[in-house]
Design a protein around this motif. Structure first.
Motif: not given
Length: 610
Positions: A106-119
């Protein structure tokens, strides 16, 4: 003390080198495409498994390993989290299931600690990020869109719960109320971010009345607004079904074969037809599985051996696959059909010693400990292996570390102190304000039993642990200096004030909850619970290992503690390695344990520990 060997490689090292596999995760609309994690090449990496073709392919190949990955519902894409050398700060990338180049997911989402993912099935994607400065942000990319937009943001920690099957609803686990031990759930419309429903059992309640809820997943059917939720309304985790459209709640008051309420914690997941649930019961360091028919209310026990189920999944054909092990038996992915579904390649690691259950009266109630004895007669040199978390528990499951100590002639004691899960909400929530000191009271009670029963030699007692267990080790060496002969602390909290300043935001939030405020608001509590406060009282030699990229127990606070040890002339050794909160490289894990064994045997006068 001698090691058991079945080849030129010691048994303890064979257990570390033996390949392992996680429970395979399968794609919702392509169930014969699956992902799992394995250390088959010597580093834990993600693997793709085409169950129809019977082929396995390594997806990731990084020096410090990879464990976080997810399949798209159609099975076409593998998403994996790309951090730097274990620092847990990074972005999601994806790769075609059949293989190919990685791309930023997902280009544009900055690097960070992960707080989950939903597809979502329709192509909707929700990426959760957490940073120290911004708190929690959930980024939504709609089907066909090039860029993501922010659908949720808050300074307190939260994360992605789940997307409904049609992508219309998003469940958010959050702690906007400021209590990181008891989350709430908000369901929003993905169309505009507006709130559909809220389930919050903390706001407006007294601390002792606070109850957490957690998202377990939307029903696997298009247009179905039912959300499976875990709640603590009766003092333990139990499942219920929340129809977020109708606003109705259906608590599942499950009973065992004798009609009694289940002790311990219950979790659940939907079966693929959305007409039944897979139930996991976790109690007193072991777990078991059931199937629950929603229409008839019938609970059916599934056949699993005595031990620990480390994960389970209900397949479309009606079978259930689960990852099982016991302290004596290595893990394997099994099926309720009776088959071993997936076993790691190569030799099966040597068995170890079964656990004994011990209950000891402690200041806060009966404390459960798992005990393993080596060959021969006691009293034995004994390692108290303290689990991390703190909201975790030791279980009757296979672990190479404790087995290694047994091979070297040590008894191993593992304590599920207050704060541990699986014994009810009151036991877990008891860990407040007197952080660390409460757990050590329970550990001391079990230590007294171990000595009085003749199990442990009081002149050869080793306090050991990693993460929170490493923290308790250092705190115990300072507050209970007469109890312990040696200490082994891996990736510990050592200087709590500096740790709080440097750690990731999710842990800052938890710490504020545990202590009842920030270091500025309740400084006396933080001071009383910091190992650095008691470093002058440490009398036992101490070994410390630390990952230089660790975001959970950052390196500087450990260096502060080590500098004080050095200034005071305390006996200590330190090992620093280039990774994060532990290592995913098998050789590195073996090296670390070898160094610990060598340290202990030298200081106990047992000679070379190699």
């Amino acid at each position: 003390m001698s090691e058991q060997t079945t080849s030129a490689v010691p048994a303890w090292e064979q257990r570390f080198r033996a390949a392992r596999v996680s429970l395979p995760e399968w794609a919702d609309d392509a169930p014969d495409r699956a992902l799992y994690v394995s250390n088959a090449t010597g580093t834990y990496e993600v693997y793709a498994w085409d169950r129809t073709a019977g082929t396995h392919r390594r997806v990731t190949d990084r020096p410090n390993g990879t464990t976080d990955a997810e399949l798209s519902p159609d099975g076409a894409w593998i998403w994996w989290f790309d951090d730097t050398d274990g620092d847990e700060f990074g972005v999601w990338r994806r790769q075609p299931f059949a293989g190919g180049a990685d791309e930023e997911a997902v280009p544009g989402v900055p690097a960070a600690y992960s707080a989950g993912l939903a597809l979502g099935r329709d192509g909707t994607v929700v990426v959760g990020t957490s940073t120290d400065d911004e708190g929690t942000t959930l980024h939504l990319r709609r089907p066909g869109a090039e860029a993501a937009e922010v659908i949720y943001h808050h300074a307190e920690y939260g994360g992605v719960g789940d997307l409904s099957q049609d992508g219309a609803l998003l469940a958010v686990d959050h702690t906007e109320h400021g209590d990181a031990m008891h989350s709430a759930i908000r369901v929003v419309r993905t169309a505009d971010g507006s709130t559909v429903a809220e389930l919050d059992e903390v706001t407006g309640r007294q601390e002792q009345e606070a109850r957490g809820v957690a998202c377990l997943g939307f029903a696997p059917a298009d247009g179905d607004p039912r959300l499976l939720v875990a709640h603590q309304r009766r003092g333990r985790w139990e499942p219920m079904i929340w129809d977020v459209a109708a606003g109705t709640e259906t608590e599942l008051k499950l009973r065992d074969e004798q009609g009694r309420e289940f002790p311990g914690d219950l979790s659940a997941q939907w079966r693929p037809d959305a007409r039944a649930l897979l139930i996991e019961h976790e109690y007193e360091a072991r777990s078991e599985l059931f199937s629950y028919d929603l229409a008839g209310g019938e609970l059916t026990r599934l056949d699993t051996p005595r031990g620990t189920v480390s994960g389970a999944t209900a397949r479309p054909d009606g079978t259930v696959e689960f990852l099982w092990s016991s302290a004596a038996e290595p893990s394997a992915v099994r099926s309720t059909s009776g088959e071993v579904v997936l076993r790691a390649p190569g030799p099966v690691p040597p068995r170890s010693v079964p656990v004994e259950d011990v209950w000891v009266d402690g200041p806060g109630g009966r404390v459960h400990a798992l005990v393993q004895r080596p060959a021969g007669e006691g009293p034995y040199p004994t390692v108290f292996e303290i689990h991390g978390g703190p909201t975790y528990h030791d279980s009757d499951s296979f672990a190479a570390g404790p087995a290694a100590w047994l091979d070297h002639g040590f008894a191993v004691v593992r304590v599920n102190y207050r704060g541990s899960t699986g014994y009810g909400q009151a036991w877990t929530d008891a860990l407040r304000e007197r952080v660390g000191l409460i757990e050590l009271e329970d550990i001391a009670a079990v230590r007294a039993w171990a000595v009085e029963s003749g199990l442990a030699d009081p002149s050869r007692l080793v306090l050991s642990g990693g993460s929170w267990g490493g923290y308790l080790t250092l705190l115990g060496l300072g507050t209970q200096p007469d109890h312990w002969t040696l200490g082994l602390a891996a990736v510990p909290v050592a200087d709590y004030l500096t740790a709080y300043a440097d750690e990731m935001e999710a842990l800052k939030s938890l710490d504020r909850t545990l202590f009842g405020g920030t270091p500025e608001e309740v400084p006396e509590r933080w001071h009383a619970s910091s190992p650095l406060t008691y470093v002058e009282q440490v009398g036992a030699p101490v070994y410390i290992s630390a990952g230089v990229n660790d975001p959970r127990c950052p390196i500087q606070q450990i260096e502060n503690y080590v500098e004080r040890l050095e200034a005071l002339g305390k006996t200590h050794e330190v090992y620093r390695y280039d990774a994060g909160h532990g290592s995913l490289v098998v050789d590195e894990r073996i090296k670390q344990l070898r160094l610990e064994i060598d340290f202990v045997r030298r200081h106990l006068g047992e000679g070379d520990g190699q």
